[in-house]
Design an enzyme around this catalytic site. Structure first.
Site, short mmCIF file in Angstrom:
data_model
loop_
_atom_site.label_atom_id
_atom_site.label_comp_id
_atom_site.label_asym_id
_atom_site.label_seq_id
_atom_site.Cartn_x
_atom_site.Cartn_y
_atom_site.Cartn_z
N CYS A 113 0.77 -1.29 -0.06
CA CYS A 113 0.04 -0.06 0.01
C CYS A 113 0.94 1.14 -0.10
CB CYS A 113 -0.84 0.01 1.28
SG CYS A 113 -1.94 -1.55 1.37
N HIS A 234 -3.62 6.95 3.17
CA HIS A 234 -3.99 5.70 2.47
C HIS A 234 -5.39 5.22 3.24
CE1 HIS A 234 -4.34 1.57 1.53
NE2 HIS A 234 -4.02 0.88 2.46
N ASN A 264 -10.25 -1.10 1.13
CA ASN A 264 -8.93 -0.69 1.02
C ASN A 264 -8.28 -1.42 -0.38
OD1 ASN A 264 -6.40 -1.11 1.13
ND2 ASN A 264 -6.42 -1.67 3.37
#
Ligand SMILES: CC(C)(COP(=O)(O)OP(=O)(O)OC[C@H]1O[C@@H](n2cnc3c(N)ncnc32)[C@H](O)[C@@H]1OP(=O)(O)O)[C@@H](O)C(=O)NCCC(=O)NCCS
Length: 309
Positions: A113, A234, A264
Protein backbone atom coordinates in the site's frame (compact mmCIF):
# COMPACT_ATOMS: atom_id res chain seq x y z
CA UNK A 1 11.32 23.17 -7.97
CA UNK A 2 8.87 20.29 -8.00
CA UNK A 3 6.03 18.59 -9.85
CA UNK A 4 2.37 19.28 -10.64
CA UNK A 5 -0.62 17.08 -11.36
CA UNK A 6 -1.73 17.24 -15.01
CA UNK A 7 -4.55 14.66 -15.12
CA UNK A 8 -6.10 12.05 -12.82
CA UNK A 9 -8.72 9.34 -13.31
CA UNK A 10 -10.04 6.35 -11.41
CA UNK A 11 -11.51 3.11 -12.64
CA UNK A 12 -13.90 1.34 -10.29
CA UNK A 13 -15.14 -2.05 -11.50
CA UNK A 14 -18.90 -2.71 -11.47
CA UNK A 15 -18.88 -5.72 -9.08
CA UNK A 16 -19.88 -5.13 -5.43
CA UNK A 17 -19.31 -7.04 -2.21
CA UNK A 18 -21.49 -5.62 0.55
CA UNK A 19 -21.38 -6.10 4.31
CA UNK A 20 -24.56 -8.16 4.08
CA UNK A 21 -22.90 -10.41 1.46
CA UNK A 22 -20.04 -10.94 3.93
CA UNK A 23 -22.49 -11.73 6.74
CA UNK A 24 -23.50 -14.76 4.68
CA UNK A 25 -19.89 -15.86 4.12
CA UNK A 26 -18.17 -15.49 7.53
CA UNK A 27 -19.12 -14.88 11.14
CA UNK A 28 -19.34 -11.10 11.12
CA UNK A 29 -21.91 -8.32 11.11
CA UNK A 30 -22.64 -5.12 9.23
CA UNK A 31 -22.40 -3.31 12.56
CA UNK A 32 -18.94 -4.71 13.43
CA UNK A 33 -17.53 -3.91 9.99
CA UNK A 34 -18.92 -0.35 9.96
CA UNK A 35 -17.67 0.38 13.46
CA UNK A 36 -14.21 -1.20 13.08
CA UNK A 37 -13.44 -0.08 9.51
CA UNK A 38 -16.08 2.37 8.25
CA UNK A 39 -16.77 0.12 5.26
CA UNK A 40 -20.16 -0.57 3.66
CA UNK A 41 -19.19 -2.27 0.39
CA UNK A 42 -16.20 -3.02 -1.84
CA UNK A 43 -15.68 -2.82 -5.62
CA UNK A 44 -14.89 -6.22 -7.18
CA UNK A 45 -13.15 -6.77 -10.52
CA UNK A 46 -14.58 -10.23 -11.24
CA UNK A 47 -12.96 -11.49 -14.46
CA UNK A 48 -11.02 -8.28 -15.11
CA UNK A 49 -7.27 -8.46 -14.50
CA UNK A 50 -4.99 -5.77 -13.03
CA UNK A 51 -3.74 -5.18 -16.59
CA UNK A 52 -7.32 -4.68 -17.91
CA UNK A 53 -8.07 -2.18 -15.15
CA UNK A 54 -4.72 -0.40 -15.58
CA UNK A 55 -5.39 0.10 -19.30
CA UNK A 56 -8.88 1.48 -18.67
CA UNK A 57 -7.69 3.97 -16.06
CA UNK A 58 -4.68 5.08 -18.13
CA UNK A 59 -6.63 5.49 -21.38
CA UNK A 60 -9.17 7.73 -19.69
CA UNK A 61 -6.39 9.75 -18.05
CA UNK A 62 -4.72 10.38 -21.41
CA UNK A 63 -7.94 10.94 -23.38
CA UNK A 64 -7.92 14.69 -22.84
CA UNK A 65 -4.15 15.09 -23.26
CA UNK A 66 -2.54 16.44 -26.47
CA UNK A 67 -0.57 13.92 -28.55
CA UNK A 68 2.62 15.98 -28.24
CA UNK A 69 2.43 15.70 -24.44
CA UNK A 70 1.71 11.96 -24.57
CA UNK A 71 4.85 11.57 -26.68
CA UNK A 72 6.80 13.29 -23.91
CA UNK A 73 5.81 10.67 -21.31
CA UNK A 74 9.16 9.03 -20.76
CA UNK A 75 8.50 7.44 -17.39
CA UNK A 76 5.71 4.92 -16.68
CA UNK A 77 5.39 3.40 -13.23
CA UNK A 78 2.76 0.79 -12.43
CA UNK A 79 2.06 0.20 -8.75
CA UNK A 80 0.55 -3.14 -7.79
CA UNK A 81 0.81 -5.92 -5.24
CA UNK A 82 -1.59 -8.28 -7.00
CA UNK A 83 0.41 -10.02 -9.70
CA UNK A 84 -1.05 -13.06 -11.45
CA UNK A 85 2.35 -13.48 -13.06
CA UNK A 86 5.56 -11.80 -11.95
CA UNK A 87 7.17 -11.61 -15.40
CA UNK A 88 6.62 -9.72 -17.65
CA UNK A 89 5.84 -6.60 -15.66
CA UNK A 90 2.45 -4.90 -16.05
CA UNK A 91 4.01 -1.59 -17.15
CA UNK A 92 5.48 -3.22 -20.27
CA UNK A 93 2.15 -4.89 -21.04
CA UNK A 94 0.29 -1.57 -21.13
CA UNK A 95 2.74 0.69 -23.04
CA UNK A 96 1.27 -0.12 -26.46
CA UNK A 97 -2.43 -0.43 -25.50
CA UNK A 98 -2.39 3.03 -23.89
CA UNK A 99 -0.49 4.60 -26.78
CA UNK A 100 2.84 5.57 -25.21
CA UNK A 101 6.01 5.95 -27.27
CA UNK A 102 8.36 2.97 -27.14
CA UNK A 103 11.19 5.10 -25.68
CA UNK A 104 9.58 4.93 -22.25
CA UNK A 105 11.27 3.80 -19.05
CA UNK A 106 8.60 1.41 -17.72
CA UNK A 107 8.71 -0.53 -14.49
CA UNK A 108 6.49 -1.75 -11.63
CA UNK A 109 6.68 -1.04 -7.93
CA UNK A 110 5.43 -3.65 -5.52
CA UNK A 111 5.71 -2.23 -2.03
CA UNK A 112 2.14 -2.94 -0.99
CA UNK A 113 0.00 0.00 0.00
CA UNK A 114 3.02 2.34 0.20
CA UNK A 115 3.83 1.95 -3.51
CA UNK A 116 2.08 5.12 -4.69
CA UNK A 117 4.16 7.26 -2.31
CA UNK A 118 7.36 5.69 -3.61
CA UNK A 119 6.21 6.26 -7.19
CA UNK A 120 5.52 9.93 -6.44
CA UNK A 121 8.94 10.41 -4.86
CA UNK A 122 10.67 8.78 -7.85
CA UNK A 123 8.63 10.85 -10.33
CA UNK A 124 9.63 14.06 -8.54
CA UNK A 125 13.32 13.19 -8.59
CA UNK A 126 13.12 12.08 -12.24
CA UNK A 127 11.28 15.18 -13.51
CA UNK A 128 13.64 17.50 -11.67
CA UNK A 129 16.40 16.17 -13.92
CA UNK A 130 14.39 15.95 -17.17
CA UNK A 131 12.13 18.97 -16.88
CA UNK A 132 10.58 18.75 -20.35
CA UNK A 133 9.29 15.20 -19.86
CA UNK A 134 6.09 13.83 -18.31
CA UNK A 135 5.58 10.85 -16.00
CA UNK A 136 2.56 8.57 -15.71
CA UNK A 137 1.74 6.53 -12.62
CA UNK A 138 -0.83 3.78 -13.15
CA UNK A 139 -2.01 2.03 -10.00
CA UNK A 140 -3.96 -1.22 -10.23
CA UNK A 141 -4.74 -3.69 -7.48
CA UNK A 142 -7.02 -6.71 -7.37
CA UNK A 143 -6.49 -8.18 -3.95
CA UNK A 144 -9.71 -10.20 -4.28
CA UNK A 145 -7.56 -12.73 -6.19
CA UNK A 146 -5.61 -13.36 -2.97
CA UNK A 147 -8.23 -13.11 -0.26
CA UNK A 148 -9.38 -16.15 1.65
CA UNK A 149 -13.12 -15.49 1.86
CA UNK A 150 -13.35 -17.68 4.95
CA UNK A 151 -10.90 -15.43 6.86
CA UNK A 152 -12.97 -12.66 8.47
CA UNK A 153 -9.84 -10.71 9.47
CA UNK A 154 -8.94 -9.91 5.84
CA UNK A 155 -11.99 -10.49 3.62
CA UNK A 156 -13.93 -7.54 5.04
CA UNK A 157 -11.28 -5.00 4.09
CA UNK A 158 -10.16 -5.11 0.47
CA UNK A 159 -11.60 -3.88 -2.83
CA UNK A 160 -10.35 -3.85 -6.45
CA UNK A 161 -9.66 -0.73 -8.54
CA UNK A 162 -7.25 1.19 -10.75
CA UNK A 163 -6.27 4.84 -11.13
CA UNK A 164 -3.89 6.89 -13.25
CA UNK A 165 -2.14 10.19 -12.59
CA UNK A 166 -0.03 12.22 -15.02
CA UNK A 167 2.72 14.51 -13.66
CA UNK A 168 4.88 17.32 -15.04
CA UNK A 169 7.70 19.54 -13.79
CA UNK A 170 6.60 22.75 -12.06
CA UNK A 171 9.09 25.42 -11.00
CA UNK A 172 6.74 26.95 -8.37
CA UNK A 173 6.07 23.71 -6.46
CA UNK A 174 8.14 21.68 -4.04
CA UNK A 175 7.87 18.21 -2.46
CA UNK A 176 9.48 16.91 0.70
CA UNK A 177 9.43 13.19 1.52
CA UNK A 178 10.17 11.03 4.58
CA UNK A 179 10.20 7.23 4.60
CA UNK A 180 10.37 4.54 7.25
CA UNK A 181 10.84 0.81 6.61
CA UNK A 182 10.89 -1.99 9.15
CA UNK A 183 11.76 -5.60 8.46
CA UNK A 184 8.60 -7.35 9.60
CA UNK A 185 7.83 -10.07 7.05
CA UNK A 186 5.42 -11.93 9.33
CA UNK A 187 2.90 -9.09 9.76
CA UNK A 188 1.50 -8.95 6.22
CA UNK A 189 2.46 -11.42 3.51
CA UNK A 190 1.13 -13.62 0.77
CA UNK A 191 1.22 -17.21 1.89
CA UNK A 192 0.69 -19.31 -1.24
CA UNK A 193 -2.73 -18.39 -2.52
CA UNK A 194 -3.78 -16.02 0.24
CA UNK A 195 -2.88 -12.83 2.04
CA UNK A 196 -2.09 -13.38 5.68
CA UNK A 197 -2.34 -10.28 7.84
CA UNK A 198 -2.03 -9.33 11.47
CA UNK A 199 -4.35 -6.36 10.99
CA UNK A 200 -3.94 -5.13 14.51
CA UNK A 201 -0.12 -4.88 14.14
CA UNK A 202 -0.51 -2.86 10.92
CA UNK A 203 -3.08 -0.69 12.68
CA UNK A 204 -0.70 0.01 15.60
CA UNK A 205 2.24 0.62 13.23
CA UNK A 206 0.24 3.22 11.29
CA UNK A 207 -1.32 5.01 14.24
CA UNK A 208 1.94 4.85 16.20
CA UNK A 209 4.12 6.34 13.46
CA UNK A 210 1.99 8.57 11.24
CA UNK A 211 1.62 11.58 13.60
CA UNK A 212 5.38 11.79 14.20
CA UNK A 213 6.28 11.46 10.53
CA UNK A 214 3.68 14.05 9.55
CA UNK A 215 5.12 16.46 12.12
CA UNK A 216 8.67 15.68 10.93
CA UNK A 217 7.88 16.32 7.27
CA UNK A 218 6.22 19.64 8.16
CA UNK A 219 9.26 20.67 10.18
CA UNK A 220 11.58 19.70 7.34
CA UNK A 221 9.46 21.72 4.89
CA UNK A 222 9.17 24.71 7.20
CA UNK A 223 5.37 24.45 7.14
CA UNK A 224 3.24 24.60 10.27
CA UNK A 225 0.82 21.65 10.58
CA UNK A 226 -2.03 24.21 10.75
CA UNK A 227 -1.02 25.41 7.26
CA UNK A 228 -1.67 21.98 5.69
CA UNK A 229 -4.92 22.13 3.71
CA UNK A 230 -5.36 18.38 3.16
CA UNK A 231 -3.98 15.22 4.75
CA UNK A 232 -4.54 12.45 2.22
CA UNK A 233 -3.92 9.18 4.08
CA UNK A 234 -4.01 5.67 2.65
CA UNK A 235 -7.64 4.55 2.90
CA UNK A 236 -7.00 1.33 4.83
CA UNK A 237 -9.38 1.76 7.72
CA UNK A 238 -11.44 4.83 8.66
CA UNK A 239 -10.47 4.43 12.31
CA UNK A 240 -6.75 4.80 11.52
CA UNK A 241 -7.41 8.11 9.76
CA UNK A 242 -9.76 9.37 12.48
CA UNK A 243 -7.24 8.46 15.16
CA UNK A 244 -4.43 10.39 13.41
CA UNK A 245 -6.78 13.33 12.75
CA UNK A 246 -7.65 13.45 16.45
CA UNK A 247 -3.95 13.78 17.37
CA UNK A 248 -3.88 16.96 15.27
CA UNK A 249 -7.28 18.10 16.64
CA UNK A 250 -8.67 17.84 13.13
CA UNK A 251 -11.49 16.02 11.32
CA UNK A 252 -12.87 14.70 8.00
CA UNK A 253 -12.64 18.16 6.47
CA UNK A 254 -8.83 17.96 6.50
CA UNK A 255 -8.44 14.16 6.82
CA UNK A 256 -10.99 12.81 4.30
CA UNK A 257 -12.25 9.22 4.54
CA UNK A 258 -13.80 8.32 1.17
CA UNK A 259 -13.39 4.57 0.78
CA UNK A 260 -16.70 3.47 2.36
CA UNK A 261 -18.05 1.97 -0.88
CA UNK A 262 -14.72 1.06 -2.49
CA UNK A 263 -12.73 -0.81 0.14
CA UNK A 264 -9.03 -0.76 0.90
CA UNK A 265 -7.56 -0.82 -2.62
CA UNK A 266 -3.91 -0.96 -1.53
CA UNK A 267 -1.67 1.13 -3.83
CA UNK A 268 -4.72 2.59 -5.62
CA UNK A 269 -6.39 4.23 -2.64
CA UNK A 270 -4.37 7.48 -2.76
CA UNK A 271 -4.76 8.23 -6.49
CA UNK A 272 -8.49 7.44 -6.13
CA UNK A 273 -8.60 9.95 -3.27
CA UNK A 274 -6.94 12.55 -5.53
CA UNK A 275 -9.79 12.14 -8.05
CA UNK A 276 -12.37 12.37 -5.26
CA UNK A 277 -10.79 15.60 -3.94
CA UNK A 278 -10.91 17.04 -7.47
CA UNK A 279 -14.62 16.09 -7.70
CA UNK A 280 -15.18 17.90 -4.40
CA UNK A 281 -13.25 21.00 -5.60
CA UNK A 282 -10.82 20.55 -2.72
CA UNK A 283 -7.59 19.98 -4.62
CA UNK A 284 -7.89 22.99 -6.89
CA UNK A 285 -7.53 25.48 -4.02
CA UNK A 286 -5.18 23.52 -1.81
CA UNK A 287 -1.59 24.68 -1.39
CA UNK A 288 -0.01 22.36 1.19
CA UNK A 289 -1.06 18.72 0.89
CA UNK A 290 0.28 15.71 2.74
CA UNK A 291 0.14 12.22 1.24
CA UNK A 292 0.82 9.22 3.48
CA UNK A 293 0.92 5.52 2.65
CA UNK A 294 1.66 2.53 4.84
CA UNK A 295 1.42 -1.23 4.82
CA UNK A 296 3.38 -4.37 4.06
CA UNK A 297 7.08 -4.38 4.88
CA UNK A 298 6.29 -2.76 7.18
CA UNK A 299 6.63 0.47 5.28
CA UNK A 300 5.49 4.03 5.64
CA UNK A 301 6.02 7.05 3.40
CA UNK A 302 4.92 10.66 3.77
CA UNK A 303 5.22 13.42 1.16
CA UNK A 304 4.35 17.06 1.65
CA UNK A 305 3.39 18.88 -1.54
CA UNK A 306 3.94 22.62 -1.47
CA UNK A 307 1.66 23.18 -4.46
CA UNK A 308 0.16 20.46 -6.67
CA UNK A 309 -1.49 22.51 -9.48
C1 LIG B 1 -8.32 -5.81 10.17
C2 LIG B 1 -8.94 -4.85 11.17
C3 LIG B 1 -10.21 -4.25 10.62
C4 LIG B 1 -9.32 -5.61 12.46
O1 LIG B 1 -9.84 -4.71 13.41
P1 LIG B 1 -9.26 -4.68 14.91
O2 LIG B 1 -10.02 -3.67 15.62
O3 LIG B 1 -7.77 -4.53 14.85
O4 LIG B 1 -9.68 -6.10 15.40
P2 LIG B 1 -8.77 -7.25 16.04
O5 LIG B 1 -7.99 -7.93 14.96
O6 LIG B 1 -8.02 -6.71 17.22
O7 LIG B 1 -9.89 -8.25 16.57
C5 LIG B 1 -10.79 -7.89 17.62
C6 LIG B 1 -11.82 -8.98 17.77
O8 LIG B 1 -12.72 -8.96 16.65
C7 LIG B 1 -12.75 -10.25 16.02
N1 LIG B 1 -12.91 -10.06 14.59
C8 LIG B 1 -11.95 -9.93 13.65
N2 LIG B 1 -12.50 -9.76 12.44
C9 LIG B 1 -13.84 -9.77 12.64
C10 LIG B 1 -14.94 -9.62 11.77
N3 LIG B 1 -14.81 -9.44 10.45
N4 LIG B 1 -16.18 -9.66 12.29
C11 LIG B 1 -16.37 -9.84 13.61
N5 LIG B 1 -15.36 -9.98 14.50
C12 LIG B 1 -14.10 -9.94 13.99
C13 LIG B 1 -11.41 -10.89 16.39
O9 LIG B 1 -11.48 -12.28 16.30
C14 LIG B 1 -11.23 -10.39 17.80
O10 LIG B 1 -12.02 -11.16 18.66
P3 LIG B 1 -11.52 -11.53 20.14
O11 LIG B 1 -11.37 -10.22 20.85
O12 LIG B 1 -12.60 -12.38 20.66
O13 LIG B 1 -10.20 -12.24 19.96
C15 LIG B 1 -7.95 -3.72 11.54
O14 LIG B 1 -6.92 -4.26 12.35
C16 LIG B 1 -7.31 -3.03 10.37
O15 LIG B 1 -7.99 -2.46 9.54
N6 LIG B 1 -5.97 -3.03 10.32
C17 LIG B 1 -5.21 -2.34 9.31
C18 LIG B 1 -5.20 -3.16 8.08
C19 LIG B 1 -4.28 -2.59 7.07
O16 LIG B 1 -4.09 -1.41 7.00
N7 LIG B 1 -3.66 -3.46 6.35
C20 LIG B 1 -2.57 -3.09 5.51
C21 LIG B 1 -2.91 -3.23 4.13
S1 LIG B 1 -3.37 -1.70 3.65
Amino acid sequence: MGIKLVSATRYLPQGKLTNSDLEKMVETSDDWIRQRTGLVSRTMAGDETITDMAIKAARECLEKIDREIIDKIKLLIVTTASYLQVVPHVSAAIVKPIGLAEEVLAFDINSGCTSFIYALDIVEKYLLKDKDQYALIVSSDKLSDYIDYTDRGTCILFGDAAAATLWAYEEQNEQIAIHKTLTAPDVLFRDGDYINMNGNEVFKFAVGNLPELISDVCRKANVDVSEVDLFLLHQANGRIIESVAKKFRSDDNHFPVRFQNIGNTSSVSLPILITQMIDEDKLQNARNIIFAGFGAGLSLGVILFKGIN
